[in-house]
Design a protein around this motif. Structure first.
Motif, PDB file in Angstrom:
ATOM      1  N   GLN A  16       0.939  -1.099   0.148  1.00 42.26           N
ATOM      2  CA  GLN A  16      -0.010  -0.059   0.140  1.00 42.26           C
ATOM      3  C   GLN A  16       0.752   1.355   0.092  1.00 42.26           C
ATOM      4  O   GLN A  16       0.563   2.366  -0.554  1.00 42.26           O
ATOM      5  CB  GLN A  16      -0.745   0.073   1.281  1.00 42.26           C
ATOM      6  CG  GLN A  16      -1.857  -1.005   1.087  1.00 42.26           C
ATOM      7  CD  GLN A  16      -2.909  -1.142   2.485  1.00 42.26           C
ATOM      8  OE1 GLN A  16      -2.490  -0.471   3.316  1.00 42.26           O
ATOM      9  NE2 GLN A  16      -3.718  -1.918   2.539  1.00 42.26           N
ATOM     10  N   GLU A  19       2.322   1.789  -3.485  1.00 42.70           N
ATOM     11  CA  GLU A  19       1.615   2.375  -4.381  1.00 42.70           C
ATOM     12  C   GLU A  19       1.345   3.920  -3.856  1.00 42.70           C
ATOM     13  O   GLU A  19       1.155   4.873  -4.890  1.00 42.70           O
ATOM     14  CB  GLU A  19       0.180   1.754  -4.043  1.00 42.70           C
ATOM     15  CG  GLU A  19      -0.682   2.309  -4.958  1.00 42.70           C
ATOM     16  CD  GLU A  19      -0.516   2.135  -6.661  1.00 42.70           C
ATOM     17  OE1 GLU A  19      -1.395   2.948  -7.373  1.00 42.70           O
ATOM     18  OE2 GLU A  19       0.143   1.237  -7.076  1.00 42.70           O
ATOM     19  N   GLY A  23       2.922   4.698  -7.099  1.00 44.29           N
ATOM     20  CA  GLY A  23       1.927   4.390  -7.872  1.00 44.29           C
ATOM     21  C   GLY A  23       1.289   5.403  -8.580  1.00 44.29           C
ATOM     22  O   GLY A  23       1.442   6.781  -8.598  1.00 44.29           O
ATOM     23  N   GLU A  24      -0.252   5.240  -9.050  1.00 42.60           N
ATOM     24  CA  GLU A  24      -0.871   6.242  -9.680  1.00 42.60           C
ATOM     25  C   GLU A  24      -1.530   7.062  -8.740  1.00 42.60           C
ATOM     26  O   GLU A  24      -1.713   6.912  -7.430  1.00 42.60           O
ATOM     27  CB  GLU A  24      -2.118   5.312 -10.327  1.00 42.60           C
ATOM     28  CG  GLU A  24      -1.816   4.390 -11.293  1.00 42.60           C
ATOM     29  CD  GLU A  24      -3.068   3.379 -11.772  1.00 42.60           C
ATOM     30  OE1 GLU A  24      -3.925   4.036 -12.144  1.00 42.60           O
ATOM     31  OE2 GLU A  24      -2.675   2.298 -11.780  1.00 42.60           O
ATOM     32  N   TYR A  97       6.054  -4.184  -6.829  1.00 50.30           N
ATOM     33  CA  TYR A  97       5.432  -4.677  -5.805  1.00 50.30           C
ATOM     34  C   TYR A  97       4.004  -5.257  -6.451  1.00 50.30           C
ATOM     35  O   TYR A  97       3.813  -5.195  -7.497  1.00 50.30           O
ATOM     36  CB  TYR A  97       4.879  -3.617  -4.799  1.00 50.30           C
ATOM     37  CG  TYR A  97       4.390  -2.297  -5.362  1.00 50.30           C
ATOM     38  CD1 TYR A  97       2.779  -2.200  -5.450  1.00 50.30           C
ATOM     39  CD2 TYR A  97       4.990  -1.389  -6.158  1.00 50.30           C
ATOM     40  CE1 TYR A  97       2.379  -0.961  -6.120  1.00 50.30           C
ATOM     41  CE2 TYR A  97       4.534  -0.387  -6.883  1.00 50.30           C
ATOM     42  CZ  TYR A  97       3.182  -0.225  -6.700  1.00 50.30           C
ATOM     43  OH  TYR A  97       2.613   1.064  -7.375  1.00 50.30           O
ATOM     44  N   ARG A  99       0.288  -5.303  -5.650  1.00 54.63           N
ATOM     45  CA  ARG A  99      -0.769  -4.395  -5.406  1.00 54.63           C
ATOM     46  C   ARG A  99      -1.969  -4.992  -5.009  1.00 54.63           C
ATOM     47  O   ARG A  99      -2.666  -5.784  -5.815  1.00 54.63           O
ATOM     48  CB  ARG A  99      -0.972  -3.223  -6.503  1.00 54.63           C
ATOM     49  CG  ARG A  99      -1.692  -2.066  -5.953  1.00 54.63           C
ATOM     50  CD  ARG A  99      -1.973  -1.207  -6.890  1.00 54.63           C
ATOM     51  NE  ARG A  99      -2.723  -1.431  -8.229  1.00 54.63           N
ATOM     52  CZ  ARG A  99      -3.024  -0.700  -9.251  1.00 54.63           C
ATOM     53  NH1 ARG A  99      -2.314   0.322  -9.318  1.00 54.63           N
ATOM     54  NH2 ARG A  99      -3.685  -1.013 -10.132  1.00 54.63           N
ATOM     55  N   GLU A 101      -5.662  -6.138  -4.869  1.00 55.82           N
ATOM     56  CA  GLU A 101      -6.834  -5.519  -5.710  1.00 55.82           C
ATOM     57  C   GLU A 101      -8.163  -6.117  -4.848  1.00 55.82           C
ATOM     58  O   GLU A 101      -8.915  -5.045  -4.812  1.00 55.82           O
ATOM     59  CB  GLU A 101      -6.799  -6.194  -6.887  1.00 55.82           C
ATOM     60  CG  GLU A 101      -5.547  -5.870  -7.747  1.00 55.82           C
ATOM     61  CD  GLU A 101      -5.729  -4.480  -8.144  1.00 55.82           C
ATOM     62  OE1 GLU A 101      -6.563  -3.834  -8.239  1.00 55.82           O
ATOM     63  OE2 GLU A 101      -4.627  -3.979  -8.368  1.00 55.82           O
ATOM     64  N   GLN A 109       3.044  -4.751 -10.182  1.00 56.05           N
ATOM     65  CA  GLN A 109       3.220  -3.380 -10.586  1.00 56.05           C
ATOM     66  C   GLN A 109       4.831  -3.116 -10.635  1.00 56.05           C
ATOM     67  O   GLN A 109       5.555  -3.683  -9.863  1.00 56.05           O
ATOM     68  CB  GLN A 109       2.708  -2.306  -9.585  1.00 56.05           C
ATOM     69  CG  GLN A 109       0.977  -2.330  -9.291  1.00 56.05           C
ATOM     70  CD  GLN A 109       0.406  -2.078 -10.564  1.00 56.05           C
ATOM     71  OE1 GLN A 109       0.680  -1.212 -11.109  1.00 56.05           O
ATOM     72  NE2 GLN A 109      -0.816  -2.993 -10.883  1.00 56.05           N
ATOM     73  N   ARG A 111       7.603   0.454 -11.131  1.00 55.97           N
ATOM     74  CA  ARG A 111       7.555   1.885 -11.387  1.00 55.97           C
ATOM     75  C   ARG A 111       9.151   2.010 -11.468  1.00 55.97           C
ATOM     76  O   ARG A 111       9.944   2.040 -10.347  1.00 55.97           O
ATOM     77  CB  ARG A 111       6.960   2.792 -10.396  1.00 55.97           C
ATOM     78  CG  ARG A 111       5.524   2.502 -10.187  1.00 55.97           C
ATOM     79  CD  ARG A 111       4.634   3.150 -11.233  1.00 55.97           C
ATOM     80  NE  ARG A 111       3.201   3.089 -10.975  1.00 55.97           N
ATOM     81  CZ  ARG A 111       2.275   1.853 -11.075  1.00 55.97           C
ATOM     82  NH1 ARG A 111       2.917   0.950 -11.868  1.00 55.97           N
ATOM     83  NH2 ARG A 111       1.033   1.928 -11.078  1.00 55.97           N
ATOM     84  N   ARG A 231      -4.450   3.872  -1.301  1.00 53.62           N
ATOM     85  CA  ARG A 231      -5.342   2.803  -1.632  1.00 53.62           C
ATOM     86  C   ARG A 231      -5.060   1.600  -1.141  1.00 53.62           C
ATOM     87  O   ARG A 231      -3.722   1.111  -0.960  1.00 53.62           O
ATOM     88  CB  ARG A 231      -4.885   2.845  -3.039  1.00 53.62           C
ATOM     89  CG  ARG A 231      -5.738   1.553  -4.283  1.00 53.62           C
ATOM     90  CD  ARG A 231      -4.947   1.316  -5.154  1.00 53.62           C
ATOM     91  NE  ARG A 231      -5.674   0.447  -6.192  1.00 53.62           N
ATOM     92  CZ  ARG A 231      -5.592  -0.889  -6.067  1.00 53.62           C
ATOM     93  NH1 ARG A 231      -5.056  -1.494  -5.176  1.00 53.62           N
ATOM     94  NH2 ARG A 231      -6.325  -1.431  -6.914  1.00 53.62           N
TER      95      ARG A 231
END
Length: 252
Positions: A16, A19, A23-24, A97, A99, A101, A109, A111, A231
């Motif tokens: 978490q 992300e 993340g996004e 990582y 993520r 869901e 993911q 990055r 998230r």
């Protein structure tokens, strides 16, 4: 030093936070760790940028963002799991990582630091496991100390606040951001900096910060709120606000 809580050593929590940092962006909010670094740089406003400390660095995005501008940045966190991941991200040049869901389902993911423009900055950071309330003597001579979403997770926040000046150069900055979510599982109630009645009147965390920091610092700007979203799963998010205060260390 007390043991880190299991919450921060859990792989789901690690994912978490990865992300959250790399993340996004969710629900229209900017990347909080980057926004925090940008706010600190704006506050520095031309001051010296030799050394910075990101205390409570989690998985390291703010540390890296500060290193765009500083000669050297130390990232320190209580969680060895987080620090191991920070070092792995630097070594691999990417954050990888699983993520969460839904239930046991995850998505994988990746990055890259290059895609985020952080490859060069990664050469100027060092990550260390440490206790914000018991930092070693090596952590000093900083032009900036940034404590992002930290103080309400410390077991003795007043100790941190009343000694951090020893680590900051004259006219250097202390930047604190916190949602002030005081919980007894992290901070004994008698150690809370604010969020209670004092002499029958509401006593906020900002009141507590002013009382503890005013002997050594001046509040540089009015507090402002920075939103952030964590998230948890595809369908569950934490949407919060962190109050940002900037403190300039008074000359001795």
């Amino acid at each position: 030093m007390t043991e880190p809580t299991g919450y921060y050593e859990d792989n789901t929590t690690l994912a978490q936070y990865l992300e959250f940092h790399f993340g996004e962006s969710w629900h229209g909010e900017a990347n909080f760790p980057k926004e925090l670094a940008d706010a600190a740089m704006e506050a520095l406003d031309g001051r010296q940028t030799c050394r910075a400390l990101d205390i409570g660095c989690a998985v390291g995005r703010t540390t890296l963002e500060l290193a765009r501008h500083f000669d050297h940045v130390d990232g320190v966190d209580f969680s060895q799991t987080f620090i191991n991941k920070c070092r792995e991200v630097i070594c691999d040049g990417a954050a990888r990582y699983a993520r969460p869901e839904e239930g046991e389902l995850v998505s994988y993911q990746e990055r890259s630091l290059e895609a985020l423009g952080l490859s060069d900055a990664a050469r100027r950071v060092a990550f260390h496991q440490g206790d914000a309330c018991e930092l070693g003597d090596d952590y000093r001579d900083y032009d900036l100390v940034l404590a992002g979403n930290l103080i309400d997770r410390l077991y003795k926040p007043s100790l941190f606040l009343e000694t951090i000046h020893e680590r900051i150069n004259d006219l250097g900055l202390l930047v604190i951001a916190s949602p002030y979510t005081w919980l007894e599982e992290y901070t004994p109630k008698q150690e809370w900096v604010g969020g209670f009645l004092k002499d029958g009147e509401p006593y906020s965390t900002l009141d507590g910060l002013k009382d503890r920091l005013s002997p050594r610092f001046r509040l540089l700007t009015e507090p402002r709120s920075l939103p952030f979203v964590i998230r948890e799963t595809r369908n569950k998010f934490q949407h919060s606000f962190s109050e940002l205060t900037v403190w300039e260390k008074l000359p001795a």
